[in-house]
Scaffold this active site. Structure first.
Site, short mmCIF file in Angstrom:
data_model
loop_
_atom_site.label_atom_id
_atom_site.label_comp_id
_atom_site.label_asym_id
_atom_site.label_seq_id
_atom_site.Cartn_x
_atom_site.Cartn_y
_atom_site.Cartn_z
N THR A 22 41.81 37.66 33.98
CA THR A 22 40.91 36.80 33.25
C THR A 22 41.74 35.97 32.29
OG1 THR A 22 39.27 38.58 33.33
CG2 THR A 22 38.93 36.88 31.66
N GLY A 37 39.86 43.31 32.52
CA GLY A 37 38.91 44.04 33.35
C GLY A 37 38.04 45.00 32.55
#
Length: 531
Positions: free
Chosen positions: A350, A433
């Protein structure tokens, strides 16, 4: 005050505006947009677009996006859920007929309809200032002319060579010469540049209608996927009301389910029943945080789902009664061996971006393709990496998060915002995550419970429990041997983390001095900059 003899860095400080991202080119892009007259939303979108090019393992336009926005530095926080849904033809029956008990990563069944571009265009239309095409221009330039490979980008890329080699379209773009690009080498993505040009010219329709959509759908269906042009055309995110909790006199804001931000709030609620220890890295404090996380994650695994398709007990999850009950289960003499069942009341790559502008508009912005390089599936003509967010679904019938047509999965990516006394105090986020909820709680506790320098708080050793009744806890090698041994004595099994855990960026508004203070993850390549 930081110890200037330690190998770390100072927080960034400025008077006008600031951006913090995990890549220097993205941070610089955000600053350039701000100096050109753009606002915080413009800068966040432009920085994210750049990261979709220069950090292809971490994020992409074939992923999802969540955002929190605090206009003018006030206490009103606007939340946007830009997560995508499953194809309408995909059912649990499809998996059972094939004998699957989990969603395979490098398969079209792991690819939900990407929500990022829909989110960018909607957020920009509602809150941006400069023309949308200007937001994508820096990313297009990097994709066409090339970008130098940064150290952490190279490390993450290298670990996914096998995944990328398994698909020709992915290998052609991301394994030039048959290998991952090395640090300092220049990489180009001309197909992605052309796709970004189309989106710059056509907006949302450039991704969800026309040649780019046709390329993605054709490729997914050739692999056995059930995606349709209509699935892409119908993609739409939504504004949602943030979920909040009060912690040490501050209000912490998170996006609501289907995201796991509510789990960060649950952890903070449990921590609120404990005072600060003498040392934020002491065995006692880490023991409390590990157990608070294990308890909150057990609730997540039972309850968290798409609220449009399942009953998610938000009020119960955030209740003082539940927090007190869970806190009362934590015993510093030993680890919990049996977590409580959570019955209904009646998984990592991310990028996170924080931007605050001169008007004190604050944006907390996160964009993800889940695992590094997502599903490993790349649309061959458009160069779009497709995420594997569908792996977060359960394939257990009756579970709130069971896969179903047109459904959003449990989502790990969570932007955060902190307010107090009618003002925005911090825009923050943590990547990594399933670690993210724990990371949010850790970072906020370090700053508010211990008054730590934000960069020091980010740099502390990290650990994360594996989950459930499993007593294994992954820990970075920087955790002291003495602390690890004491946690082991209490019943936890401390195991080495395979990679650095998570990443964070944070910007704090100093209203008294009229300045901004920012910090950026030392485990990544990025920086915080202001002017």
């Amino acid at each position: 005050m930081r110890n200037f003899e330690k190998p770390t860095r100072s927080v960034a400080v400025s008077t006008n505006a600031m951006a913090a991202t995990s890549h220097p080119s993205a941070t610089l892009t955000a600053i350039n947009i701000l100096q050109a007259g753009g606002n915080a939303m413009d800068a966040a979108i432009a920085a994210c677009a750049v990261q979709c090019v220069v950090e292809p393992g971490s994020t992409g336009i074939g992923g999802d996006c969540f955002a929190l926005y605090a206009p003018k530095g006030g206490s009103e926080v606007i939340a946007y859920n830009g997560s995508g849904r499953t194809p309408k033809a995909l059912t649990i029956d499809w998996f059972e007929e094939r004998g699957l008990t989990e969603v395979p990563r490098q398969s079209p069944s792991s690819v939900t309809i990407p929500g990022a571009i829909d989110a960018w265009t909607r957020l920009h239309a509602d809150h941006g200032r400069l023309p949308f095409a200007e937001m994508l221009a820096p990313a297009i330039r990097f994709a066409e002319e090339g970008y130098a490979i940064a150290p952490r980008v190279h490390r993450d890329w290298l670990r996914e060579e096998k995944l990328l080699a398994a698909e020709k379209a992915a290998a052609d773009i991301f394994l030039p010469g048959g290998r991952a690009p090395r640090i300092g080498e220049v990489h180009r993505q001309p197909k992605l540049a052309a796709t970004l040009r189309r989106i710059a010219a056509e907006g949302r329709d450039g991704f969800y209608r026309g040649p780019v959509t046709e390329d993605m759908v054709r490729h997914l269906r050739s692999l056995g996927g059930l995606h349709t042009l209509e699935d892409f055309d119908a993609a739409a995110g939504e504004y949602v009301g943030p979920v909040t909790t009060d912690f040490r006199g501050y209000t912490i804001h998170e996006c609501p389910p289907n995201g796991q931000g509510i789990i960060a709030l649950m952890i903070l609620n449990i921590l609120s029943h404990f005072g600060a220890t003498d040392d934020p890295a002491s065995p006692d404090r880490l023991h409390i945080e590990i157990e608070a996380t294990r308890l909150a994650y057990a609730a997540r695994d039972c309850w968290l789902a798409d609220p449009a398709k399942a009953d998610v007990p938000v009020e119960e999850m955030l209740s003082d009664e539940l927090a007190a009950r869970l806190a009362g289960m934590i015993d510093l003499r030993g680890a919990l061996t049996d977590l409580p069942p959570f019955e209904m009341p009646r998984h990592r790559d991310t990028v996170y971006i924080s931007v605050v502008d001169s008007d004190r508009n604050a944006v907390s912005f996160i964009n993800s393709i889940f695992d590094s390089f997502g599903s490993g599936i790349v649309a061959p003509r458009s160069g779009v990496i497709l995420h594997n967010r569908g792996q977060s679904f359960s394939l257990k019938r009756g579970h709130p998060n069971v896969i179903a047509p047109g459904k959003r999965p449990l989502h790990t990516i969570i932007p955060g915002m902190v307010t107090r006394n009618g003002r925005t105090e911090m825009s923050f986020g943590v990547m990594g995550g399933y670690y993210q909820a724990m990371g949010h709680a850790h970072l906020i506790s370090r700053i508010l419970d211990y008054g730590m320098d934000m960069q020091d708080a980010i740099d502390l050793p990290r650990l994360v429990p594996v989950g459930g009744n499993d007593l294994r806890v992954e820990a970075e090698h920087t955790l002291s041997a003495e602390t690890a041994a004491e946690l082991q004595r209490r019943g936890f099994e401390i195991i080495p983390a395979e990679e650095p855990i998570g990443g964070a960026q944070v910007i704090r508004i100093d209203w008294k001095n009229g300045t901004l203070v920012g910090a950026s993850e030392s485990r990544k390549d990025g920086i915080a900059l202001g002017f």
